[in-house]
Design a protein around this motif. Structure first.
Motif, PDB file in Angstrom:
ATOM      1  N   VAL A  91      -8.689   4.576   2.883  1.00  0.00           N
ATOM      2  CA  VAL A  91      -7.592   3.601   2.952  1.00  0.00           C
ATOM      3  C   VAL A  91      -7.345   3.157   4.389  1.00  0.00           C
ATOM      4  CG1 VAL A  91      -5.114   3.284   2.610  1.00  0.00           C
ATOM      5  CG2 VAL A  91      -6.481   4.385   0.839  1.00  0.00           C
ATOM      6  N   GLY A 134       0.814  -1.211   0.000  1.00  0.00           N
ATOM      7  CA  GLY A 134       0.000   0.000   0.000  1.00  0.00           C
ATOM      8  C   GLY A 134       0.845   1.257   0.000  1.00  0.00           C
ATOM      9  N   LEU A 142      -7.774  -0.554   6.020  1.00  0.00           N
ATOM     10  CA  LEU A 142      -6.695  -1.273   6.705  1.00  0.00           C
ATOM     11  C   LEU A 142      -7.116  -1.667   8.113  1.00  0.00           C
ATOM     12  CD1 LEU A 142      -3.539   0.758   5.605  1.00  0.00           C
ATOM     13  CD2 LEU A 142      -4.090  -1.592   4.988  1.00  0.00           C
TER      14      LEU A 142
END
Length: 324
Positions: A89, A46, A93
């Protein structure tokens, strides 16, 4: 260019350090360490994608014709890429990693190992269900495929318990017991360390970790319950051990030695290292440690014995070496 070379060299050194197979968070042999490695790889991918995107935007901005970038367009870009995207994001996660934060389930009949950090060694007590505890030091053995609970504490200052390939770090705090639940997935010999600065010999406070097949572990633990039988020709060493006050600090099951200050020496001859991973277990290393432990391990509470004749030190070393 010098800065670039230095950065490349530092990165290469870090990668070389990860090639260490007996003490590496990348060479895993436990369920928890495997999960941590997986999450690390995901986050690294990522980060690379985000860095590549930022670099692409920078190149596009530099090459854009004059007047193409407007204030309104720039604010919209900042809002989406600097606000919305990071939130999405990070939330993704978090949701992805939450299941990995759940500790392994532990049952009443699972093996418990109490580990106490000392300056600068490890007191280890196995507590198998339905059996009396087995005390040892500076070495930990665990069965492959079985859940094990470590009960971690400290006797003096804060230490930190870490077996890189097995699980994450856990602090050891005086007066408090922290629990770490692990399960080894393959057999082998590895290394654990203290990762909290605890004094002069912090860097010399390690321990051997041996993951064994269940049947071999059960046989080993059964042998540890029995007093060690010294060799017949080491009687002089046993007498020297008692005459020089070693029994006041160390315990040897089956003898009059019942000290609690220092490590238990009942089966010391079967351990791979001496002084908490400081040196290999050899006769010469034992003699050096007996004569002047602070010279081998600065800050050790075991005093030096300059007045001890070399012959007595050698006899004691032979006696301890035979305790298996």
């Amino acid at each position: 260019m010098r800065g670039v070379r230095a950065s490349v060299g530092a990165a290469a050194l870090l990668l070389l350090g990860a090639c260490n197979r007996h003490q590496s968070a990348l060479d895993v042999f436990g369920d928890e360490a495997a999960t941590v490695r997986h999450l690390t790889i995901i986050m690294l991918i990522g980060a690379i994608v985000i860095a590549a995107g930022v670099a692409g935007l920078m190149i596009a901005a530099v090459r854009a014709p004059e007047g193409k970038l407007t204030l309104k367009g720039g604010m919209r870009l900042i809002g989406w890429l600097g606000g919305v995207l990071p939130v999405v994001v990070l939330l993704g996660l978090l949701l992805y990693s939450l299941p990995a934060m759940r500790p392994l389930p532990v049952a009443r009949d699972d093996l418990r190992i109490a580990v106490e950090g000392e300056q600068f060694w490890w007191r280890v007590r196995y507590q198998p269900p339905g059996s009396p505890p087995v005390v040892t030091a500076n070495e930990i053995r665990i069965p492959v495929g079985r859940t094990v609970q470590f009960d971690l504490t400290a006797g003096d200052v804060i230490h930190s318990f870490w077996i890189p390939g097995l699980a994450g770090k856990m602090d050891m705090i005086p007066g408090r017991t922290n629990r770490l639940i692990v399960r080894a997935t393959r057999a082998g010999t590895f290394r654990g360390v203290c990762t909290e600065f605890c004094g002069l010999s912090h860097a010399l406070m390690a321990f051997d970790v041996v993951a064994m097949e269940p049947a071999a572990f059960d046989a080993w633990l059964a042998n540890e319950r029995r007093p060690a039988t010294p060799a017949a020709d080491t009687a002089g060493g046993a007498r020297a051990f008692a005459a020089n006050g070693c029994t006041g600090c160390h315990a040897i099951a089956g003898t009059g030695a019942a000290g609690l200050i220092g490590p238990d020496l009942t089966h010391i001859g079967s351990r791979a290292s001496l002084g908490a991973g400081t040196t290999p277990m050899t006769r010469d290393a034992l003699v050096r440690f007996i004569k002047d432990a602070p010279a081998v391990k600065p800050g050790a509470r075991m005093p030096a014995y300059p007045q001890l004749p070399v012959q007595d030190a050698q006899a004691i070393a032979a006696y301890l070496e035979s305790l298996k």
